[in-house]
Design an enzyme around this catalytic site. Structure first.
Site, short mmCIF file in Angstrom:
data_model
loop_
_atom_site.label_atom_id
_atom_site.label_comp_id
_atom_site.label_asym_id
_atom_site.label_seq_id
_atom_site.Cartn_x
_atom_site.Cartn_y
_atom_site.Cartn_z
N VAL A 56 43.13 6.55 33.48
CA VAL A 56 42.85 7.19 32.18
C VAL A 56 42.76 6.11 31.12
O VAL A 56 43.65 5.25 31.01
CB VAL A 56 43.97 8.19 31.78
CG1 VAL A 56 43.64 8.85 30.45
CG2 VAL A 56 44.18 9.23 32.86
N GLY B 138 34.92 -0.54 31.48
CA GLY B 138 34.54 -1.96 31.50
C GLY B 138 35.33 -2.71 32.55
O GLY B 138 36.48 -2.37 32.86
N LYS C 98 40.55 13.28 33.60
CA LYS C 98 41.53 12.51 32.83
C LYS C 98 42.52 13.43 32.10
O LYS C 98 43.72 13.14 32.06
CB LYS C 98 40.80 11.59 31.86
CG LYS C 98 40.06 10.46 32.60
CD LYS C 98 39.08 9.73 31.70
CE LYS C 98 38.38 8.58 32.42
NZ LYS C 98 37.22 8.07 31.66
#
Ligand code: HSE
Length: 410
Positions: free
Chosen positions: A127, A297, A200
């Protein structure tokens, strides 16, 4: 200390890169002479890659190597990730994963397996990418009864909405740009339909409220139907549209929803743009706390994975008490039983409709936008049970509903 990585994609290769980048510090913090990536499991070949010699294709090599005490799962998807992680835990190996689909669907089973086998199962990266959120909720906010958790949980959709709001882009153009920038997957369904955010909020709800919450119990709506007209009405109301995952206690049960929502411009969440995520947690002692940062990322997510590896290494052969209880039927209330307020964009004979809307809802705020057709306008409903709102809306004849979006007060 030897570790293995299963899945050499973006996060898996990021994990190997972060360990190589901060080798000495990571070993020191792990209280180990060294932390060494011994194997990387992947079906693909990586000729010329710095870790080429570590690539293996047989999971059993990892399972049967007693020196490998920590396994990182960054394969994604449910299968074979679930089987591999289960086998590792049964063998007493600790597992770290970034796989939110796995934790949301199988977290209860895997946490139990970890407990039964005196191992740790950690998923900080599942998350909020690099944002610390799982450990802060579990440890730093442990003194609180958590009342509510909400946030912007998906970077790709937040980027798309940011482009629609500030660069006047259509949804399709913004999605294309997100793909060109490498944010959205080639098949971006899980992002734009809200499934990723749903997984999430399920993990956060399970952690905050103590019972496993499965994705299919959470009403989920993505951003594919948001139009530039809706964005303009949100602006005229004094806010923006964001894709929010949110869950809160309602008596002994919880409400949990993923959907786009109007939020006021002065909300913390309104200032969260591009691929950033932000999670708000409300505890009965701490009040409101906000966690902001890069939600996706390579290195940002790997930073969270490696922190879990360090924690596992510090607690090798010593389980950290962590987890939640099993799911319960009817624990998540139906959306129609939850209180809500909506922005409703409509078409019809304006004067007559406004009269009828006032009769049904009382004094509502009516919104306009530049360039709207004469018979189009929008209004904000009062806060009521959604089932009651639906009944009332159904009594208004001659009103075509063009859009309907939650209005939230964060
Ligand atoms: N696709 C996800 C996002 C990646 O855009 O937020 C991180 O979970």
């Amino acid at each position: 200390m030897d570790i293995a990585i299963m899945g050499y994609g973006v996060v898996g290769s990021g994990t190997a890169a972060v360990i190589a980048m901060n080798q000495e510090k990571i070993s020191e913090k792990s209280l180990q002479p060294s932390v060494n990536v011994k194997y990387i499991l992947d079906l693909r070949d990586f000729p010329g890659d710095v870790n080429e010699s570590k690539i293996i294709k047989d999971f059993n090599i990892i399972l049967n190597d007693g020196d490998v005490k920590i396994v990182v799962e960054t394969m994604g998807g449910l299968h074979p990730a679930f089987e591999f992680v289960s086998e590792c835990l049964k063998a007493g190996k600790s597992v770290v994963t970034s796989n939110k689909e796995l934790v949301a669907a199988k977290g209860d089973i895997l946490l139990t397996l970890a407990k039964e086998n005196n191992a740790n199962f950690m998923f900080e990266a599942s998350v909020g990418g690099g944002i610390p959120i799982i450990r802060p909720i579990d440890q730093c906010l442990a003194a609180n009864d958590i009342e509510e958790v909400a946030g912007i949980l998906n970077g790709t959709t937040n980027f798309i909405l940011t482009m629609m709001i500030y660069n006047s882009m259509s949804f399709e153009d913004a999605l294309r740009l997100a793909q060109e920038n490498g944010y959205a997957e080639k098949d971006p369904t899980a992002d734009i339909e809200g499934f990723d955010a749903c997984r999430k909020i399920c993990i956060l709800s399970s952690l905050c409220f103590g019972k496993h919450v499965f994705p299919d119990s959470v009403y989920t709506e993505g951003i594919t139907k948001i139009t530039p007209e809706d964005v303009a009405y949100a602006r005229s109301w004094g806010g923006v549209i964001k894709l929010l995952g949110r869950a809160k206690k309602v008596g002994d049960r919880i409400s949990a929803i993923v959907s786009p929502a109007f939020i006021r411009s002065d909300s913390i969440l309104a200032g969260v743009n591009d691929v950033f995520n932000c999670i708000l947690v409300r505890g009965n002692a701490v009040g409101d706390a906000a966690f902001y940062g890069r939600g996706a990322g390579k290195l940002a997510t790997a930073s969270a994975v490696v922190a879990d590896v360090i924690d596992c290494a510090r607690h090798i052969d010593r389980r950290k008490p962590f987890g939640w209880g099993n799911a319960e039927d009817n624990y998540v209330i139906d959306r129609s039983d939850a209180e809500a307020s909506f922005y409703i964009r409509v078409k019809g004979e304006k004067k007559a409709l406004l009269k009828k809307i006032a009769e049904v809802f009382g004094d509502v705020s009516v919104l306009t936008r530049d360039g709207a057709e004469e018979n189009e306008f929008a209004f904000i409903t009062p806060v009521e049970k959604e089932s009651v709102l639906n009944e009332k809306l159904g009594t208004i004849e001659g009103m075509e509903i063009l859009s309907r979006i939650w209005v939230e007060d964060y």
